[in-house]
Design a protein around this motif. Structure first.
Motif, mmCIF file in Angstrom:
data_model
loop_
_atom_site.group_PDB
_atom_site.id
_atom_site.type_symbol
_atom_site.label_atom_id
_atom_site.label_comp_id
_atom_site.label_asym_id
_atom_site.label_seq_id
_atom_site.Cartn_x
_atom_site.Cartn_y
_atom_site.Cartn_z
ATOM 1 N N TYR A 25 32.438 31.429 88.435
ATOM 2 C CA TYR A 25 32.396 30.632 89.661
ATOM 3 C C TYR A 25 31.744 31.391 90.815
ATOM 4 N N TYR A 28 28.047 31.177 90.602
ATOM 5 C CA TYR A 28 27.620 29.826 90.960
ATOM 6 C C TYR A 28 27.587 29.643 92.480
ATOM 7 N N TYR A 44 36.375 24.943 92.538
ATOM 8 C CA TYR A 44 36.530 25.634 91.257
ATOM 9 C C TYR A 44 36.885 24.647 90.150
ATOM 10 N N PHE A 47 33.828 22.613 89.218
ATOM 11 C CA PHE A 47 32.896 23.498 88.516
ATOM 12 C C PHE A 47 33.356 23.722 87.076
ATOM 13 N N PHE A 48 34.644 24.019 86.897
ATOM 14 C CA PHE A 48 35.178 24.272 85.566
ATOM 15 C C PHE A 48 35.018 23.044 84.672
#
Length: 65
Positions: A25, A28, A44, A47-48
């Motif tokens: 992360y 990113y 997060y 994103f995950f």
């Protein structure tokens, strides 16, 4: 010397996470700040989920650039 060890440790940790399939992360967020400063990065959790979908969801998702 200590700075080199810290850098090595960061790269080693990042490599190990990528080898087991955990997205990075922080990398990113840094990419978004540098390459897309006008865009808000995903949380997060977003994103995950996006990375999991890209990896296991039949090719949907992917890179921004």
């Amino acid at each position: 010397m200590l700075e080199q060890l810290e850098t090595f440790g960061r790269y080693l940790g990042q490599s190990l996470r990528l080898m087991v399939g955990l997205p990075d992360y922080e990398t990113y967020v840094a990419h978004m700040q540098n390459a897309h400063p006008d865009s808000k990065p995903m949380s997060y959790e977003e994103f995950f989920r996006e990375r999991q979908q890209a990896r296991y969801g039949g090719g949907q998702g992917g890179r921004c650039c």
